[in-house]
Design a protein around this motif. Structure first.
Motif, PDB file in Angstrom:
ATOM      1  N   ILE A 119       0.847  -1.193   0.000  1.00  0.00           N
ATOM      2  CA  ILE A 119       0.000   0.000   0.000  1.00  0.00           C
ATOM      3  C   ILE A 119       0.885   1.248   0.000  1.00  0.00           C
ATOM      4  N   THR A 135       2.357  -4.061  -7.056  1.00  0.00           N
ATOM      5  CA  THR A 135       1.538  -4.068  -5.842  1.00  0.00           C
ATOM      6  C   THR A 135       0.154  -4.634  -6.143  1.00  0.00           C
ATOM      7  N   VAL A 136      -0.381  -4.299  -7.308  1.00  0.00           N
ATOM      8  CA  VAL A 136      -1.691  -4.825  -7.694  1.00  0.00           C
ATOM      9  C   VAL A 136      -1.635  -6.342  -7.795  1.00  0.00           C
ATOM     10  N   LYS A 139      -1.683  -7.932  -4.359  1.00  0.00           N
ATOM     11  CA  LYS A 139      -3.026  -7.898  -3.763  1.00  0.00           C
ATOM     12  C   LYS A 139      -3.923  -8.972  -4.376  1.00  0.00           C
ATOM     13  N   LEU A 143      -5.784 -12.155  -2.589  1.00  0.00           N
ATOM     14  CA  LEU A 143      -7.235 -12.331  -2.734  1.00  0.00           C
ATOM     15  C   LEU A 143      -7.564 -13.709  -3.307  1.00  0.00           C
ATOM     16  N   LEU A 167     -10.567  -7.047   2.701  1.00  0.00           N
ATOM     17  CA  LEU A 167     -10.840  -5.689   3.178  1.00  0.00           C
ATOM     18  C   LEU A 167     -10.401  -5.517   4.626  1.00  0.00           C
ATOM     19  N   ASP A 170      -6.546  -5.573   4.794  1.00  0.00           N
ATOM     20  CA  ASP A 170      -5.981  -4.304   4.334  1.00  0.00           C
ATOM     21  C   ASP A 170      -6.257  -3.184   5.330  1.00  0.00           C
TER      22      ASP A 170
END
Lengths: 206, 206
Positions: A119, A135-136, A139, A143, A167, A170
């Motif tokens: 982040i 970073t994407v 993530k 997930l 969620l 994070d």
DNA sequence: GCCCCAGTAGACAGACTTGTCTTGTATGAT
DNA sequence: ATCATACAAGACAAGTCTGTCTACTGGGGC
């Protein structure tokens, strides 16, 4: 998302630690996480790791290359902690989905905790950049892992549950960097437990 | 946490917009949010807002002063959106606790959304700094507001509920910057609804 | 007429940035 | 003995950053 470096930063210049490349990466790991990507210059990393500039540029053609390698390392460490926490919660995937939040808890407790490295990296990089893209990818990997776990736990809507847990994770990672209150991590775990229970009512349970 | 600027960035230098101070602040608002605090230099802000350097330093003695003012402005905007979303959900505090997540949804939808300005600012500032301290204050203010709402909604443990909702909000804000998928914001709202319902079983409801 | 004020325009200092290049040293293989 | 490799040390280029300072301009009050 990640934790603070678990190893010693090895700031001793003359110490015969690993290869030059390793020393650079370790120093970058500690410095980038603690101070941010832009706040740490190449010169600082070179000085701190006791390495010549030419040596640095031999192993890492540019600062961005080093940052990308740093993110890979962080990914490895954090994913490892996540998996370990999940595994130590037992065999039941539902328990693992809750147990993984222990990794969040211990990360937030760690001295020098400064939030999720990914982040933070995203905050310092423009969308479309290699760094931002990295970073994407991280993530999405987390997930996806959450979703397979949710599916194996027999959740009615694994995607939905994984999304909610992500969620929570994070949020805990981000807010843990602002208020050092461990209550946030505890709340994340408790909420996760509720969600998992809600989504995966197993036949044996009332 | 915040949203993208809702007003036009007014990049036209010769346009007779408001006072010099206003122009500077508007430019900073757009640029700092879009590119990050360190990535935007004073010279860029000056050029973009069509202001002389001396004028800039007259109103903002240092870059940090401008950043602090920027954060105040973001706070105002985002808090306003949050309150508005809550208010438009009706009179019931329980509904408001869920409705406020509409602000998250519309923020994430907005073009140029780049996550929570406060989380981003925290990523770029060292703990103990005025900027970092400002972000912590913002987070605590939101948490406190959530808690009073939770208490008015008759939650068994208002602090607990507020904490969980804050986690969800932060998580949505942070992850919304990485994957543009609106599913995250929707999941946050749905999860919030579940938590609120769980925590505030009113006597009239079954 | 005169002066103050808000503003523009931009040179400048000093520090910091990434990245290249040169020079010298130590070690291990042949 | 010679040569390749790995590395340290650091000068240097070219650009960036923040912040200060001088010089000039246009309008309102007196």
């Amino acid at each position: 998302m990640t934790a603070a470096p678990a190893e010693s930063p090895a700031p001793v210049p003359g110490a015969p630690s690993g290869s030059a490349r390793e020393r650079i990466l370790e120093t970058a790991f500690a410095l980038f996480y603690a101070r941010g990507l832009r706040a740490v210059g190449i010169d600082t990393i070179i000085a701190e790791s006791g390495v010549a500039k030419a040596t640095f540029y031999k192993y890492f053609p540019s600062k961005d290359d080093l940052i990308l390698t740093y993110l890979d390392k962080v990914d490895g460490v954090w994913t490892g902690q996540l998996h370990a926490a999940a595994a130590s919660a037992g065999e039941d995937p539902a328990d693992q989905l809750v147990g993984l939040f222990d990794a969040l808890y211990s990360s937030c407790q760690r001295e020098g905790y400064r939030g999720c490295a990914f982040i933070n990296a995203a905050a310092e990089s423009a969308p479309g950049t290699a760094i931002h893209t990295r970073t994407v990818a991280h993530k999405q990997a987390v997930l996806a892992w959450l979703e397979t776990l949710a599916a194996r736990a027999g959740a009615a809507q694994p995607g939905q549950l994984a999304r909610s847990l992500s969620l929570l994770l994070d949020g805990g990672l981000a807010s843990g960097a602002l208020d050092a209150d461990p209550a946030a991590a505890e709340a994340a775990r408790a909420t996760a437990a509720l969600l998992v229970q809600q989504s995966t009512r197993r036949p044996s349970a009332g």
